[in-house]
Structure formats: C-alpha cells, structure tokens
Design an enzyme around this catalytic site. Structure first.
Site, PDB file in Angstrom:
ATOM      1  N   HIS A   1      40.824  35.160  30.575  1.00  0.00           N
ATOM      2  CA  HIS A   1      42.532  34.968  30.698  1.00  0.00           C
ATOM      3  C   HIS A   1      42.146  33.387  29.944  1.00  0.00           C
ATOM      4  O   HIS A   1      42.004  32.650  30.952  1.00  0.00           O
ATOM      5  CB  HIS A   1      43.729  35.176  32.034  1.00  0.00           C
TER       6      HIS A   1
ATOM      7  N   ASP B   1      -0.981   9.940  -5.510  1.00  0.00           N
ATOM      8  CA  ASP B   1      -1.377  11.111  -6.019  1.00  0.00           C
ATOM      9  C   ASP B   1      -2.323  10.786  -4.184  1.00  0.00           C
ATOM     10  O   ASP B   1      -3.495  11.012  -4.799  1.00  0.00           O
ATOM     11  CB  ASP B   1      -1.789  11.848  -6.260  1.00  0.00           C
TER      12      ASP B   1
ATOM     13  N   CYS C   1      35.483  38.782  19.321  1.00  0.00           N
ATOM     14  CA  CYS C   1      36.102  38.345  21.049  1.00  0.00           C
ATOM     15  C   CYS C   1      36.791  37.109  20.626  1.00  0.00           C
ATOM     16  O   CYS C   1      37.423  35.692  21.480  1.00  0.00           O
ATOM     17  CB  CYS C   1      35.995  38.467  22.222  1.00  0.00           C
TER      18      CYS C   1
ATOM     19  N   ASN D   1      50.031  29.391  33.035  1.00  0.00           N
ATOM     20  CA  ASN D   1      49.691  30.458  32.387  1.00  0.00           C
ATOM     21  C   ASN D   1      51.126  31.616  31.466  1.00  0.00           C
ATOM     22  O   ASN D   1      52.024  31.559  31.560  1.00  0.00           O
ATOM     23  CB  ASN D   1      49.667  31.358  33.414  1.00  0.00           C
TER      24      ASN D   1
ATOM     25  N   GLU E   1       5.977  12.226  -2.805  1.00  0.00           N
ATOM     26  CA  GLU E   1       5.755  11.894  -4.149  1.00  0.00           C
ATOM     27  C   GLU E   1       6.337  11.099  -5.363  1.00  0.00           C
ATOM     28  O   GLU E   1       6.350  10.321  -5.259  1.00  0.00           O
ATOM     29  CB  GLU E   1       4.188  12.183  -3.940  1.00  0.00           C
TER      30      GLU E   1
END
Length: 700
Positions: A262, A615, A105, A286, A626
C-alpha cells in the site's frame, strides 16, 4: 545533418522558454486546443493518426499482432462502454487505478502517489477536459521527458476485451482519467507493451520533473533521518511501502494496522525529548484513512504524556485523517522501502521551502567516437563526455562538524523504452567523479586525456552500473571542482543521456571539451624554389596544358599508392581528388598548376607520415580512436561532437578509416577552416552568410 539542425532548433526554442511546465512542447507537433476546436467545428470525434487504435499501439512481442493476448481486442470509446462516463469524479483516488493485463504496476504505484498531491496531479492531468463540456474524443496529459515538459494528445479509443478495459481501469467502471493517462504514457513510449517492467521512481520523475532516490530500509544509511528532514524542508514527495511476497498479501493488514503493498506518504520527521532522552519520530499518512498504526506513538499512546505539552500540542493538533506518528526505529522495522522525489525549483510555488539548485546537461555516446565504456577499458574510457561541476558553497548544517557539499547525481538514458520494439533495451550505465588537480583548475577547454585517467583515481562513483533507465546516488564532498564522466559499461554503444545534478547550494557546470583549433603549416614558395626534378616530373604528368585535373590527379596518386605496402587502400576516390583540387585551386581554373601541385604533394607526404606513425599495430589502416590522434598530429583540435560527425562520415561499419577517407577528412577540414578565416576578418568567431553563399559552401 538533419538531426544536427533539429537539435539546434530545439536548443534555441528551449532558450526561449519552450519545455518549461507553463510552455509544454506539443508532442509530435499536436496542439490539443487547435485539434479539439477543429473536431468541434467539424462535428466529429478525434482519431489520432500518430498513435492509431490498432495492433502496433498494443505491442510488438507478448502484445504483438499474433499474440493470443491481443486476440479479440476491440477499441472502444468510454461513451460506448457506459452510459455516463466521467473523466474525474469526486477527486482522483486509488480506486481509480486498478491494474489490468499489463506488467506496469510500477507506473500505477507512481500514479497512486500522484493522487496524494492535488497540485502536482493537476500539472500532469489538466482539468480543461471532460466527457461533457466540449467533448470531442480528445484528451491531453503532460509529462516530463529528459529536461522538458511535453503535452501528449490521445484520442479516447481504449483497448477492451469482452466489453471491459484491457489495461488500467477504475474499480467503479465509469471513471476514465487513469486509463487515458496510461494510454498517453504508452504513446510517449511507443506502445503499451513498452511499459512492462520499471521502477516507481521512473514514474515519479516523469510526473514531476524531480529526481527520485530510494532506500531499502533494512539497509538504511545512518543519516537517513536527517535526509528525510531535509527532504521535507525542500518540499520533496516522500512515499513508503511494505513489500509483499505474493499477490494474496496485497492490502493485507498487519497486527498493528499497517497495510502491505500500500502506498503511504511521509509528512513529518521530528525529534522530541521523552523523559530525558531524544526520540526520533516520523509522521506517516495513509491517504485513504481506513486504518491507522496502533503501535507506539499512535494517537492514543500514553507516551505523549511524557512529552512537553507545547510540543505535544504542536505535533498532534492538526492531524489529517489517516495521519499518525510512529517511532523511527519502528518505521525502519515495519516498512520495506522509502522513496524520495526531490522536486525542481519551478515545481514548488511556496517560498517556505528550501529549494534545490538544479543543473541539467544533455549528451550522447556515439560508437567509435564518444562511447568509451567504463574504467575497465582504459584505451577508450577517456573519450567519453566529460562535465565539470563547481561546488562553491558548503551546506548550512550546524549539526555536521565535517562540512561539505551535498548533491545528487542522476544519469538517465533516453528513449530506450521506445526502442524495445526494434530489439533494443536499457544499456548498463554508471558514472565516475574525479577531483580536478590544481594544474587543470579553471580550465574547461581541454578534454582530459587517457594519461589523466591512468594516473588519477576516481574520488566517487555510482554504486553500481545497472541496466535501468536511471542510476542515481547521493554524495557529500568538499567544495571544489570535480569532473563527472558518464558511460555505458561496455564501449561502442550508441545512446543519448541526460545528466542532472541537484545540489543543496548553488553549483556551476559546463561541458569539458577541446576548443576548436587549426594549426597547419602554410609555406609560400616561388617556382624558383621548386627542385628541377619535381618540375620535370610535373611536366611529364601534366601534359600540354601544364595543369592537372582531378581525374588526372586520381590516376597519378593511385599509381603511387599502389606501390605502398604499408598502407592498405583501394585508392583515392574521384570525390577526394576533387576536394583536393578545390582546396588548392587559387586561380579558379578547376586544375592544379605547378606550385599548387607541389603544395598538395607536400601535404600528402605529411599525411602518409602521420598515418604510418599512428598505425601502431601496422595493420595498414586506422580505427576511429586512432583517427582522433591523427587529427591532432595534423594540427586540428576538435570538439567531441565533431569527432562523432567525422566517425559517422568517414569510418566504415567496423570503425576503420582508410587512407583515402583520412585524407578527404583532413582536406575538408582545412578547406572549411580557411574559408571561415577568410570571411571572419574581425576574428570574432562568427560569420554571416545568406542562403546562396551557405549553399555554395555546403556543397563542397
């Protein structure tokens, strides 16, 4: 690699004008005119091979092949459903758009709004097609998709049950433009089922190329009337509606003659002097004109007698059928929702509109490289794409004492509907805006680091992170430089996006990215400088020919690496060893001599040191984030796109890069950079290669 080439080709085509509305890109390479001519010449009706009339076009779950909802579906052409089908008869109206057995819709509401503007409707629904002249069972429609217009071709076979259309249909039954439009949009998104669930603004944008915002009128911002006035001045499309609580309320008429559920359009907003006080009025249309507002400021309201006659005449003399004025306060009270679709400059043909300035930027999030997640993830947030916008001129608004620059930001995630059948859905997305500090002003070649975001607060941000196609917000900030950081809520989620900025005045934008640099130490040594102990070792390793091949190198390095407890590795691959030999083999023998091996040994020791230092969790491995720091430590500054490629090429599925892949990456980068530098003798940043040379280099 193929994806990169395709993206580059698309970028070049766009620079030449492809994708503008007058030059819509044929979707999937299907040219409507050529296909129709081919069918007419062959005396046959078009069958679309790219969207076959079958189960896959319907859906994948609720509308999948085994669903009861798709049992008994027959694909029919309109000529098989009625004796005299029409494409559009007597103009496009709301009665052409009746919902079927699909939860779209939102799309139908957008199509209904489209019928209010014939000029824009004609862009989406080209009029060069019918069931009479040159009919060949082929139709086409044009949609905006993430910055470009595409022309989508479909055949006219439509899904039916018991002789009636399954999805969108006209009330009268013989008009088919809306059903074919829905089919083209389904093709664009992969299937009919992919259209279930959405927002009207999504349809608005794909039909106009504009940027759509919406407001819940019970929570309207205090400056909404001013926003509406400016939107009308800029030629925006404005729609409003009254929510319904059940299907039974659809088209129900209120006591003051407003219709629930509407689609109305907003066509004017004025302030009038009414008996010494300023009244804000809004004009509503409208589009089907059956009923009009009977409350205050309607056509026959006595309030108009309290307005200056010239103003009254100006506001009421050119009413269209179904158009009426009402007080803005009544508008907020009676209506539920306002939608504004701000149009791009190219959509507006008239010079009477004050047009928006538009910026569009495309980007992507890639797991392990540029998908850093939101601010809740400070270790990775900084890796997200970053964009600089410069707001240089303040709004021309004499009624605003504060000044500032008004702009809209819309972040759209691409192609997510199409990926639903593969189990994907919308990511949760949002963005943050940071003010550029003075020390970074004017710089676009430095990707801002983790430390910047830990020490600087966002100036603005999207109202929410949400799992819709688009998140959009309106802002007003002082002139200056700002950084936009778009992100998914969680890190390490792949996705493509389009970032758009609509500003009242001209603004500039660019990607913030590190400038590609390579700074590695190159120390020339003589054999006399090499220590006797190293010469002795080389003699033992190299054998009688006094050179080391890639295979010998692999054996040597893996013996050494096996003794290391602080680096987890399955050893060097033969591919990595061949790359190392290629980099340092200056005499073309395919092997390394004493000096060359010494240089390599120095590099490997350097890489081991970097690997251990980066590390920090002492896992013996390195993750993709890293790796970014390791590249910098080795002397490389790379763009976000290159980081994405490195992660894709060298990381495993857990985003881990072992020592072998780390070395292979660094050696490849150094090799490519050195080759380029050798050929770029004028230092222009550009080299020219013929096909054979290109192939020589790319097989390295």
């Amino acid at each position: 690699m193929a994806g990169m080439a395709a993206a580059l080709a698309k970028e070049r085509a766009a620079a030449a004008g492809a994708g503008r509305h007058g030059q819509a890109v044929p979707y999937l390479g299907q040219d409507f005119g050529a296909l129709r001519r081919e069918c007419l010449q062959g005396g046959r009706l078009f069958h679309d091979p790219s969207f076959p009339a079958g189960p896959a076009a319907l859906g994948y779950r609720e509308l999948g092949p085994n669903s009861y909802k798709t049992k008994g579906v027959v694909w029919c052409r309109p000529t098989e459903l009625c004796s005299c089908p029409r494409f559009i008869a007597g103009g496009a109206t709301r009665t052409d758009i009746c919902q079927g057995a699909l939860g779209d819709c939102w799309l139908l509401a957008a199509i209904a709004s489209l019928t209010l503007n014939e000029e824009i409707l004609a862009r989406v629904v080209p009029r060069d097609q019918s069931f009479q002249d040159e009919y060949a069972g082929i139709f086409h429609f044009q949609f905006w998709q993430y910055g470009e217009w595409v022309d989508v071709v479909v055949d006219d076979r439509l899904p039916t049950k018991n002789g009636e259309l399954l999805f969108v249909h006209s009330a009268e039954g013989s008009e088919f433009w809306s059903a074919l439009l829905e089919k083209a949009y389904a093709k664009l998104n992969g299937s009919y089922e992919a259209l279930s669930g959405g927002t009207t603004t999504e349809g608005f944008e794909d039909f106009t190329g504009g940027i759509a915002e919406w407001y819940e009128l019970q929570k309207a911002p205090p400056n909404l009337f001013k926003i509406i006035q400016k939107a009308l001045q800029k030629g925006s499309l404005l729609g409003c509606s009254i929510d319904i609580t059940s299907a039974a309320e659809t088209e129900a008429v209120t006591s003051q003659k407003l219709v629930k559920g509407h689609a109305y359009s907003v066509t004017g907003a004025e302030e009038v002097n009414f008996r010494g006080s300023i009244q804000k009025l809004i004009r509503i249309r409208n589009p089907w004109g059956e009923v009009e507002w009977t409350g205050k400021w309607n056509d026959n309201c006595p309030n108009w007698s309290g307005v200056d006659p010239e103003v009254r005449e100006r506001l009421t003399r050119r009413h269209e059928d179904g158009e009426f004025w009402m007080a803005f306060n009544d508008f907020l009270r009676h209506y539920s929702r306002l939608e504004i679709c701000n149009l791009t400059p190219d959509t507006l043909a008239s010079d009477r509109y004050k047009k928006w300035s538009l910026l569009k930027l495309d980007g992507n999030w890639r797991r392990g490289a540029t998908a850093g997640g939101c601010r809740n993830y400070p270790n990775t947030f900084w890796t997200n794409p970053q964009y600089l916008i410069k707001l240089e001129e303040e709004d021309e608004d004499p009624d605003d004492p504060e000044g500032g620059c008004t702009f809209l930001i819309g972040l759209i995630q691409k192609h997510r509907r199409k990926q639903r059948k593969m189990g994907e859905d919308m990511h949760t997305i949002g963005f943050a805006i940071y003010e550029v500090p003075p020390e970074f002003s004017g710089q676009t070649n430095i990707h801002l680091s983790k430390n910047f975001f830990l020490t600087n607060k966002a100036r603005e941000k999207s109202n929410t992170f949400i799992n819709l196609r688009e998140v959009l917000n309106r802002f007003k900030l002082p002139a200056g430089e700002y950084i936009i950081v778009p992100s998914t809520f969680e890190p390490n989620l792949n996705g493509d996006f389009c970032l758009r900025v609509f500003s009242e005045k001209n603004a500039n934008s660019t990607v913030i990215d590190d400038e590609i640099e390579a700074n590695f130490e190159e120390t020339e040594i003589d054999e006399d400088d090499i220590e006797p102990s190293f010469k002795k070792l080389f003699g033992q390793l190299a054998g009688s020919d006094a050179e080391i091949s890639a295979f010998e190198l692999r054996s040597i390095l893996n013996k050494i690496l096996a003794k290391r407890q602080d680096i987890k590795s399955d050893g060097f691959s033969i591919e990595t060893c061949k790359i190392m030999v290629d980099l340092l083999d200056n005499d073309g023998s395919g092997k390394l001599g004493l000096k060359e091996f010494h240089t390599l040994w120095t590099k490997i020791q350097k890489y081991q040191k970097i690997y251990r230092e980066i590390d920090v969790d002492r896992s013996g491995t390195m993750n993709s984030y890293e790796m970014r720091r390791a590249l910098e430590a080795a002397g490389f500054k790379l763009s976000c796109q290159l980081h994405q490629i490195i992660v894709a090429r060298f990381a495993d599925e857990d985003l881990i890069i072992d020592f072998d892949n780390c070395v292979r990456c660094l050696i490849r980068l150094e090799t490519l950079y050195k080759m380029f530098r050798k050929l770029d003798t004028e230092k222009t940043g550009t080299i020219e290669l013929n096909l054979i040379n290109w192939l020589f280099f790319t097989v390295i």
